[in-house]
Design an enzyme around this catalytic site. Structure first.
Site, PDB file in Angstrom:
ATOM      1  N   ILE A 163       0.799  -1.404  -0.031  1.00 57.88           N
ATOM      2  CA  ILE A 163       0.020  -0.015   0.041  1.00 57.88           C
ATOM      3  C   ILE A 163       0.925   1.354  -0.048  1.00 57.88           C
ATOM      4  CG2 ILE A 163      -1.920   1.261   1.200  1.00 57.88           C
ATOM      5  CD1 ILE A 163      -2.781  -1.472   2.190  1.00 57.88           C
TER       6      ILE A 163
ATOM      7  N   LEU B 148      12.706  -3.055   4.897  1.00 57.62           N
ATOM      8  CA  LEU B 148      12.731  -4.163   3.731  1.00 57.62           C
ATOM      9  C   LEU B 148      12.473  -5.649   4.298  1.00 57.62           C
ATOM     10  CD1 LEU B 148      15.565  -2.576   1.454  1.00 57.62           C
ATOM     11  CD2 LEU B 148      12.995  -2.167   1.230  1.00 57.62           C
TER      12      LEU B 148
ATOM     13  N   ALA C 114       4.263  -2.094   9.509  1.00 58.86           N
ATOM     14  CA  ALA C 114       3.981  -2.720  10.638  1.00 58.86           C
ATOM     15  C   ALA C 114       3.904  -4.165   9.844  1.00 58.86           C
ATOM     16  CB  ALA C 114       2.316  -2.391  10.812  1.00 58.86           C
TER      17      ALA C 114
ATOM     18  N   ASN D  72       6.741  -4.669  17.042  1.00 61.02           N
ATOM     19  CA  ASN D  72       6.953  -3.721  16.049  1.00 61.02           C
ATOM     20  C   ASN D  72       5.651  -2.785  15.897  1.00 61.02           C
ATOM     21  OD1 ASN D  72       8.060  -3.250  13.517  1.00 61.02           O
ATOM     22  ND2 ASN D  72       6.894  -4.649  12.228  1.00 61.02           N
TER      23      ASN D  72
ATOM     24  N   TYR E 215      -3.262  -9.504  15.422  1.00 58.71           N
ATOM     25  CA  TYR E 215      -2.921  -8.229  14.455  1.00 58.71           C
ATOM     26  C   TYR E 215      -3.928  -7.087  14.815  1.00 58.71           C
ATOM     27  CZ  TYR E 215      -3.510  -5.798   9.990  1.00 58.71           C
ATOM     28  OH  TYR E 215      -3.361  -4.630   9.174  1.00 58.71           O
TER      29      TYR E 215
ATOM     30  N   LYS F 107      -3.242  -3.024  16.406  1.00 57.81           N
ATOM     31  CA  LYS F 107      -3.641  -1.944  15.419  1.00 57.81           C
ATOM     32  C   LYS F 107      -4.349  -0.925  16.356  1.00 57.81           C
ATOM     33  CE  LYS F 107      -1.497  -2.253  11.456  1.00 57.81           C
ATOM     34  NZ  LYS F 107      -0.950  -1.066  10.752  1.00 57.81           N
TER      35      LYS F 107
ATOM     36  N   PHE G 205     -11.379 -21.511   2.065  1.00 61.03           N
ATOM     37  CA  PHE G 205     -11.352 -21.823   3.363  1.00 61.03           C
ATOM     38  C   PHE G 205     -12.963 -21.756   3.886  1.00 61.03           C
ATOM     39  CE2 PHE G 205      -6.671 -19.981   3.562  1.00 61.03           C
ATOM     40  CZ  PHE G 205      -6.351 -21.227   3.273  1.00 61.03           C
TER      41      PHE G 205
ATOM     42  N   ARG H  36     -16.238 -10.652   1.531  1.00 55.54           N
ATOM     43  CA  ARG H  36     -14.997  -9.526   1.916  1.00 55.54           C
ATOM     44  C   ARG H  36     -15.258  -8.137   0.908  1.00 55.54           C
ATOM     45  NH1 ARG H  36     -14.968 -12.130   5.599  1.00 55.54           N
ATOM     46  NH2 ARG H  36     -13.106 -13.112   6.487  1.00 55.54           N
TER      47      ARG H  36
ATOM     48  N   GLY I 205     -10.331 -17.593  12.819  1.00 52.67           N
ATOM     49  CA  GLY I 205     -10.376 -16.144  13.069  1.00 52.67           C
ATOM     50  C   GLY I 205     -10.978 -15.298  11.872  1.00 52.67           C
TER      51      GLY I 205
HETATM   52  N1  UDP Z   1      -9.256 -17.225   1.548  1.00 50.80           N
HETATM   53  C1  UDP Z   1      -9.327 -18.551   0.997  1.00 50.80           C
HETATM   54  N2  UDP Z   1      -8.226 -19.064   0.359  1.00 50.80           N
HETATM   55  C2  UDP Z   1      -6.966 -18.620   0.365  1.00 50.80           C
HETATM   56  C3  UDP Z   1      -6.725 -17.388   0.922  1.00 50.80           C
HETATM   57  C4  UDP Z   1      -8.024 -16.703   1.547  1.00 50.80           C
HETATM   58  O1  UDP Z   1     -10.670 -18.926   0.756  1.00 50.80           O
HETATM   59  O2  UDP Z   1      -5.948 -19.424  -0.039  1.00 50.80           O
HETATM   60  C5  UDP Z   1     -10.225 -16.592   2.082  1.00 50.80           C
HETATM   61  C6  UDP Z   1     -10.107 -16.227   3.386  1.00 50.80           C
HETATM   62  O3  UDP Z   1     -10.475 -17.104   4.443  1.00 50.80           O
HETATM   63  C7  UDP Z   1     -11.103 -14.906   3.746  1.00 50.80           C
HETATM   64  C8  UDP Z   1     -11.003 -14.174   2.077  1.00 50.80           C
HETATM   65  O4  UDP Z   1     -10.615 -15.248   1.314  1.00 50.80           O
HETATM   66  O5  UDP Z   1     -12.478 -15.334   3.833  1.00 50.80           O
HETATM   67  C9  UDP Z   1      -9.872 -13.164   2.113  1.00 50.80           C
HETATM   68  O6  UDP Z   1      -8.770 -13.678   2.698  1.00 50.80           O
HETATM   69  P1  UDP Z   1      -7.488 -12.584   2.811  1.00 50.80           P
HETATM   70  O7  UDP Z   1      -6.224 -13.487   3.546  1.00 50.80           O
HETATM   71  O8  UDP Z   1      -7.164 -12.505   1.300  1.00 50.80           O
HETATM   72  O9  UDP Z   1      -7.812 -11.455   3.489  1.00 50.80           O
HETATM   73  P2  UDP Z   1      -8.314 -11.280   5.018  1.00 50.80           P
HETATM   74  O10 UDP Z   1      -9.730 -11.051   4.931  1.00 50.80           O
HETATM   75  O11 UDP Z   1      -8.137 -12.277   5.828  1.00 50.80           O
HETATM   76  O12 UDP Z   1      -7.887  -9.691   5.423  1.00 50.80           O
END
Ligand code: UDP
Length: 331
Positions: free
Chosen positions: A14, A35, A77, A94, A143, A147, A210, A223, A286
């Site tokens: 970002i 880095l 971060a 950190n 995390y 924050k 997932f 999301r 989570g």
């Molecule tokens: N996700 C998934 N497979 C992967 C990586 C992520 O199904 O290999 C899912 C994850 O469970 C979440 C969404 O994709 O519901 C976005 O995950 P990401 O890690 O990109 O961002 P987050 O929402 O955790 O910040």
């Protein structure tokens, strides 16, 4: 006189997009980055680059002694929620302790404006539909907790030292600059869109979903994917607000639209024209089922107007970057 902005973590995903917007808007930019996760290749030639770790107070002090910064943008971060659950000490050191060194150096040198890279992870499991800034703050991973702790520190420093801050709570940063010169390159990569595109490129054998048993229309997590250049524009608007002596505040930055994991995968298939193996597997620890922003406040007060509203448009830009740089900044 142009204003001089210190961008910590300016070699990261970002940060590197914001650095370009700052330059486009006539700011002088210096980058501090250790880095560990940043990429030197993303740093434009006209920018002063300092390889400094925020934990190194003497180097940090030297940097502030030798420059007259007008404001700081703080991106540096650790960011992986999953890793944070295994390494809370590192995340606290950190994200909170080293961050406090930065604030203290700012105050010591009379620099009293900061834009902070916060996250939707400060909210935890959402209550209701779209999340507003006044939603309860109950992070479910370390995390998000670090924050939130740093945001609290900003509120303390505002109250007692007149530090002015804007904390920007990002939802799912995604996509890449249209030039495809900079983009997302984490090691290891854990984010959905880059992992899907790496699967398209054959760097991975499959993409795992997932969890398919969430209470969402297709059972997969939803999301709010927000384009990194839309995020970058919000940073410029927030900075301008502080320079015009606007109030310290927090803003959500999201599209206001949710896309499920399956919708992201379908879009990637459409945009790339390639099919790939998708494996349905267990939930990741989570993960809230749905995380979607209400960004009305940023639209109203910052006059922020995100341009990339469709997942296809976002993935198109990410695909251009990944196709051009299949090994990230290594080629
Ligand atoms: N996700 C998934 N497979 C992967 C990586 C992520 O199904 O290999 C899912 C994850 O469970 C979440 C969404 O994709 O519901 C976005 O995950 P990401 O890690 O990109 O961002 P987050 O929402 O955790 O910040």
């Amino acid at each position: 006189m142009t204003k001089h902005i210190l961008v910590t973590g300016g070699a990261g995903y970002i940060g590197s997009h914001v650095v370009r917007k700052l330059i486009d808007n006539g700011y002088t930019v210096s980058i501090l980055d250790n880095l560990i996760n940043g990429n030197k290749e993303s740093v434009p030639s006209e920018v002063a680059f300092y390889k400094i770790d925020l934990g190194d107070i003497s180097e940090l002090r030297k940097l502030f002694d030798e420059n007259n910064f007008d404001a700081v943008m703080h991106f540096a971060a650790f960011i992986e929620a999953g890793v944070s659950m295994k390494k809370p000490a590192e995340f606290f050191a950190n994200n909170c302790i080293n961050g406090s060194y930065l604030l203290n150096e700012m105050l010591r040198h009379g620099v009293k404006k900061i834009i902070f890279s916060s996250t939707a992870a400060v909210y935890g499991n959402p209550i209701g539909n779209k999340i507003k800034e006044d939603h309860p703050l109950n992070p479910v991973n370390h995390y998000g907790r670090t924050k939130l702790i740093f945001e609290e520190l900003l509120r303390m420093y505002k109250e007692s030292y007149d530090l002015e801050y804007i904390a920007l709570r990002y939802f799912n940063a995604s996509g890449a600059d249209e030039s495809a010169e900079i983009g997302e390159d984490h090691d290891p990569e854990t984010h959905l869109i880059p992992l899907v595109l790496k699967t398209v490129l054959g760097e991975r054998e499959n993409i795992k979903i997932f969890g398919t048993d969430y209470g969402t229309p297709d059972g997969t997590c939803v999301r709010d994917y927000i384009h990194v250049n839309d995020l970058a524009n919000a940073h410029i608007l927030a900075l301008e607000r502080l320079f015009k002596n606007g109030e310290s505040d927090v803003f959500n930055l999201g599209n206001g639209k949710g896309f499920s994991v399956e919708q992201v995968i379908d879009s990637a298939k459409k945009i790339t024209g390639k099919d790939f193996k998708v494996i349905k597997t267990n939930r990741r620890k989570g993960d809230p089922a749905v995380l979607v922003a209400d960004s009305t406040k940023a639209r109203d007060i910052l006059k922020w107007n995100p341009k990339y509203t469709s997942i296809d448009d976002i993935i198109k830009t990410a695909w251009r970057w990944h196709k051009k740089h299949p090994n990230g900044y290594n080629n």
